[in-house]
Every structure is written in structure tokens, then in C-alpha cells.
Design an enzyme around this catalytic site. Structure first.
Site, short mmCIF file in Angstrom:
data_model
loop_
_atom_site.label_atom_id
_atom_site.label_comp_id
_atom_site.label_asym_id
_atom_site.label_seq_id
_atom_site.Cartn_x
_atom_site.Cartn_y
_atom_site.Cartn_z
N ARG A 184 14.32 -10.71 -10.99
CA ARG A 184 14.82 -9.47 -11.99
C ARG A 184 15.64 -8.29 -11.31
O ARG A 184 15.98 -7.68 -11.26
CB ARG A 184 13.77 -8.77 -12.46
CG ARG A 184 12.50 -8.92 -13.72
CD ARG A 184 13.83 -10.31 -14.76
NE ARG A 184 12.32 -11.04 -15.41
CZ ARG A 184 12.29 -12.04 -15.00
NH1 ARG A 184 13.16 -12.22 -14.22
NH2 ARG A 184 11.69 -12.92 -15.15
N SER A 234 10.15 -5.18 -21.63
CA SER A 234 9.51 -4.97 -20.54
C SER A 234 9.85 -3.89 -20.16
O SER A 234 10.60 -3.62 -19.71
CB SER A 234 8.97 -5.82 -19.72
OG SER A 234 8.43 -7.42 -20.20
N GLU A 304 11.85 -1.29 -14.87
CA GLU A 304 12.64 -2.32 -14.85
C GLU A 304 13.85 -2.24 -15.89
O GLU A 304 14.79 -2.39 -15.07
CB GLU A 304 12.03 -3.89 -16.03
CG GLU A 304 13.00 -4.81 -15.68
CD GLU A 304 11.85 -6.16 -16.56
OE1 GLU A 304 10.48 -6.63 -15.92
OE2 GLU A 304 12.64 -6.86 -17.04
C1 LIG Z 1 12.60 -7.82 -27.30
C2 LIG Z 1 13.67 -7.98 -25.55
C3 LIG Z 1 12.41 -9.14 -25.37
C4 LIG Z 1 12.70 -9.54 -23.49
N1 LIG Z 1 12.80 -10.40 -23.39
C5 LIG Z 1 12.85 -10.80 -21.36
C6 LIG Z 1 12.21 -12.03 -20.76
O1 LIG Z 1 11.89 -12.16 -21.12
N2 LIG Z 1 12.65 -12.03 -19.43
C7 LIG Z 1 14.34 -11.10 -19.23
O2 LIG Z 1 14.56 -10.89 -17.70
N3 LIG Z 1 14.47 -9.61 -19.61
C8 LIG Z 1 14.06 -9.59 -20.73
N4 LIG Z 1 14.74 -8.21 -21.59
C9 LIG Z 1 15.48 -7.68 -21.30
C10 LIG Z 1 17.14 -7.93 -21.67
O3 LIG Z 1 17.27 -9.25 -22.37
C11 LIG Z 1 16.80 -8.28 -20.13
O4 LIG Z 1 17.33 -7.87 -18.61
C12 LIG Z 1 18.92 -8.69 -19.95
O5 LIG Z 1 19.82 -9.71 -19.37
C13 LIG Z 1 20.09 -7.57 -20.03
O6 LIG Z 1 21.52 -8.56 -20.52
P1 LIG Z 1 22.17 -7.00 -21.45
O7 LIG Z 1 23.37 -7.94 -21.31
O8 LIG Z 1 21.75 -6.59 -22.28
O9 LIG Z 1 22.59 -5.98 -20.08
P2 LIG Z 1 22.84 -4.73 -20.48
O10 LIG Z 1 20.96 -3.93 -20.84
O11 LIG Z 1 23.33 -3.87 -20.62
O12 LIG Z 1 22.63 -3.54 -18.44
C14 LIG Z 1 21.79 -3.55 -17.61
C15 LIG Z 1 21.95 -4.01 -16.09
O13 LIG Z 1 23.23 -4.41 -16.36
C16 LIG Z 1 24.78 -3.89 -15.90
N5 LIG Z 1 25.26 -4.95 -16.96
C17 LIG Z 1 25.35 -5.55 -17.68
N6 LIG Z 1 26.14 -6.55 -17.83
C18 LIG Z 1 27.01 -6.08 -16.46
C19 LIG Z 1 28.35 -7.03 -16.06
N7 LIG Z 1 28.83 -7.72 -16.81
N8 LIG Z 1 28.59 -6.25 -15.42
C20 LIG Z 1 27.71 -6.05 -14.29
N9 LIG Z 1 26.90 -5.20 -14.93
C21 LIG Z 1 26.32 -5.28 -15.61
C22 LIG Z 1 24.36 -2.48 -16.66
O14 LIG Z 1 25.42 -2.10 -16.35
C23 LIG Z 1 22.31 -2.18 -16.33
O15 LIG Z 1 22.94 -1.72 -15.10
C24 LIG Z 1 13.68 -8.53 -22.91
C25 LIG Z 1 14.75 -7.45 -23.84
C26 LIG Z 1 14.17 -7.06 -24.93
C27 LIG Z 1 15.20 -6.32 -25.99
#
Ligand SMILES: Cc1cc2nc3c(=O)[nH]c(=O)nc-3n(C[C@H](O)[C@H](O)[C@H](O)COP(=O)(O)OP(=O)(O)OC[C@H]3O[C@@H](n4cnc5c(N)ncnc54)[C@H](O)[C@@H]3O)c2cc1C
Length: 315
Positions: A184, A234, A304
Site C-alpha cells: 500500500r 480499510s 491506511e
Molecule cells: C469500499 C472500498 C473498498 C476498498 N477496497 C480496497 C482494496 O481492496 N484494496 C485497496 O488497496 N484499497 C481499497 N480501498 C481504498 C481505495 O479505494 C484505494 O486506496 C484507492 O486506490 C485510492 O484511490 P483514490 O483515487 O480514491 O485516491 P484518494 O483517496 O483520492 O487519494 C489517496 C491519496 O493519494 C493521493 N492521490 C490521489 N490521486 C493522486 C494523483 N493522481 N497524483 C498524486 N497523488 C494522488 C491523495 O492526495 C491521497 O494522499 C477501498 C475503498 C473503499 C471505499
């Protein structure tokens, strides 16, 4: 009079006007970030900028840097807890960076493409490797930063290269080896660089097998996770050789509630928003769970989810 970013120190409103004047993309003032997070919490961003072309971002990021205006990146908002006070400066949302260019051995994807959507596109083209991501509701950019993964697979296995924008407004290319992927995490996680495009490996697979795996993984999530209520996946990282959910359940924290924030009865490592939860409710619950696990197991659970807008990283 026309505002230019090279004028003496701009205030935030002038910076917003400059983005509008220069036609650099969709921009709002005082946009409520709760609308852009899966937890449905988070106060306003002073400036909320959602470009549809990464080249336009170069100017905004470089300009903000010159003006001393803080910049925060947001993807799908599915792994962040944003403070009720919101975020100062500019929040750059990648949601409109939707490029999808299929080449012979790779696909170039805009950082804002939704991961489940890309997983579906892979399936439609008989390409294997993204089945695990069918139910991960973030963007591809966010997934690369976090090295999102599930079911023994993760983004690291597919990434070939990444294009970013540095805080000085320059574009930069990374090969996979430079990204130091881990559990992660990646080398980009704590860098002030915006991921704008990602090259992912294409590997031909069997359509029926891909379909079966996707169905199985989505079904497992439906059964195990409280996906009918706002959440951020998580909350804590799994400690080595253990599961955060097991530890949280063992201290009896399932069902603990502060305001409308509740430790899910279905999955102890999820905190759900029952409707009107505030970021402070969620943060207090996170802290209570950490204390209980530390007392019983002498072990410190690390979040996380990324905390944004809190002093001292929410501690
Ligand atoms: C129901 C549910 C299930 C999930 N299951 C999983 C799973 O199985 N496995 C898992 O790993 N995660 C899971 N997640 C967590 C999440 O979906 C992942 O971590 C996902 O990759 C985050 O992406 P995001 O675009 O939403 O990032 P955000 O939440 O918008 O950002 C996360 C971080 O990344 C940074 N960021 C985002 N985009 C960029 C970019 N383009 N450039 C630079 N920095 C950036 C942000 O500043 C922040 O620090 C789950 C979440 C939910 C709600």
C-alpha cells in the site's frame, strides 16, 4: 485589468480568477469536499480545480508554487479523511483526466479514470490482470500512489511507467523500477507530484476466466464489506502477519460509535458514516480503536487512510 500570475503575490481569489482567465479548466471556489469523498465528509476547498488535460495543470501547479499557495491532490476520495475545516489553497481533482489510449503492449490511462471502469474495459478486451480491482472504487492515479491491491494482486504487477507533474510545474517520467512499490505504498506517496498518466501492461487472458474471477471478487466484497454505507475501505494497514480487522474485533470494537461514525459490524476494519458523521467523529473513533488495540496487544495500528487537513497528522 488582466491578472497575470507573475504579478506580485496573488490572493486566492485572484489565483482563481487567473485560472478562469487563462482558460485552464473547470474551477470552483469554496467547493465542499464531502461531495468528492466516499466517506461523504470533508469541509470546503478554497479553490477546487478539475482539469481535463494534464498540460493545463503544469501552469496551475507551477503558478501555485510561485505564489506560495498550498496544493493538495484528490482522486476518487476513497482513501482519504478530510478535515471538517476543509483544505486551504488549491485542491486538484483528477476526475476529468480520462485518457485511454490502447497501444500494442500497453494502455496509457489518464490518472482520473475509475479503477472499476478500467477493470471492466480490460475484461471486455480479454485482458487479464485487473480482475482484483473490479470493486476498488478509486482512480487509477490514486491506485498507483497507494499500490492498491486485493486478492493477492496489486497495481505494481501492471504498471510500466508513470508521468507526473512536479511542484515546480515540470512533467517527469518514472519507470516502474523507480517507483519502489511496497505494501500500500510507492515512492510517489510522500512526494508532492501529481500523477497524470500511467502506462499499464497488457496481457491477453481468457474471457471466461476473467469473468469468473471478477464475479467472485465482487461477490466476496458484497458479503464481507459494508458497501451500502459511505466508507473509505480499510481504515488501518494490516500489521505484519496479522489482520487489523481481527485485532479490532478482538478488542470488542465492532459497533463502537461516535456521532454518526460507527465501526462496521460487518467488517471491523471499516468505519461507516451512518449519515451525518463529521471528520472529527471518524478521527476520534480511529483514535479510540488504536488505543484499545495498543492496550491489549501492545501494537500500534497505522492508518491506511490518508488524513488531510489535520494538525500533526491527526495524532
Ligand atoms: C469500499 C472500498 C473498498 C476498498 N477496497 C480496497 C482494496 O481492496 N484494496 C485497496 O488497496 N484499497 C481499497 N480501498 C481504498 C481505495 O479505494 C484505494 O486506496 C484507492 O486506490 C485510492 O484511490 P483514490 O483515487 O480514491 O485516491 P484518494 O483517496 O483520492 O487519494 C489517496 C491519496 O493519494 C493521493 N492521490 C490521489 N490521486 C493522486 C494523483 N493522481 N497524483 C498524486 N497523488 C494522488 C491523495 O492526495 C491521497 O494522499 C477501498 C475503498 C473503499 C471505499
Amino acid at each position: 485589468m488582466r491578472v497575470t500570475k507573475d504579478d506580485v503575490r496573488m490572493d486566492l481569489h485572484s489565483f482563481y480568477e487567473w485560472i478562469l482567465q487563462e482558460n485552464l479548466g473547470y474551477v470552483l471556489q469554496r467547493e465542499l469536499l464531502a461531495k468528492h469523498t466516499t466517506w461523504r465528509v470533508g469541509g470546503p476547498a478554497d479553490i477546487f480545480y478539475q482539469p481535463d488535460n494534464w498540460k493545463k495543470c503544469l501552469q496551475v501547479i507551477g503558478g501555485a508554487n510561485k505564489q506560495g499557495i498550498p496544493v493538495t491532490f484528490l482522486g476518487g476520495g476513497s482513501n482519504v479523511l478530510i478535515a471538517d475545516e476543509g483544505l486551504r489553497g488549491v485542491v486538484i481533482s483528477t476526475k476529468r483526466l480520462q485518457k485511454l489510449a490502447w497501444e500494442k503492449d500497453q494502455v496509457i490511462v489518464g490518472a482520473g479514470m475509475a479503477l472499476p471502469q478500467l477493470s471492466y474495459q480490460f475484461f471486455q478486451k480479454d485482458i487479464r490482470g485487473l480482475e482484483f480491482a473490479a470493486g476498488i472504487p478509486g482512480t487509477v492515479g490514486g491506485a498507483v500512489i497507494m499500490n492498491a491491491g486485493a486478492h493477492n494482486s496489486c497495481m505494481e504487477e501492471l504498471v510500466l511507467q508513470v508521468k507526473t507533474i512536479t511542484d515546480e510545474g515540470q512533467s517527469k517520467d518514472y519507470t516502474k523500477n523507480e517507483l519502489n512499490f511496497g505494501y500500500r505504498t510507492s515512492a510517489l506517496k510522500n512526494k508532492k507530484e501529481l500523477v497524470v498518466e500511467i502506462g499499464l501492461k497488457l496481457q491477453l487472458g481468457n474471457n471466461e476466466e476473467i469473468k469468473k474471477l471478477r464475479k467472485k471478487y465482487l461477490e466476496q466484497r458484497r458479503i464481507k464489506q459494508p458497501i451500502n454505507l459511505p466508507n473509505a475501505g480499510s481504515v488501518f494497514r494490516n500489521p505484519p502477519n496479522d489482520a487489523a480487522g481481527r485485532l479490532i474485533e478482538a478488542v470488542g470494537a465492532k459497533g463502537w460509535r461516535i456521532g454518526d461514525a460507527k465501526v462496521s459490524e460487518k467488517h471491523a476494519n471499516f468505519i461507516v458514516n451512518l449519515g451525518k458523521a463529521k471528520a472529527t467523529d471518524i478521527l476520534s473513533l480511529i483514535q479510540e480503536v488504536r488505543v484499545a488495540v495498543a492496550q491489549q496487544f501492545s501494537l500500534s495500528l497505522e492508518p491506511e487512510v490518508v488524513l488531510l487537513g489535520f494538525d500533526n497528522n491527526g495524532r
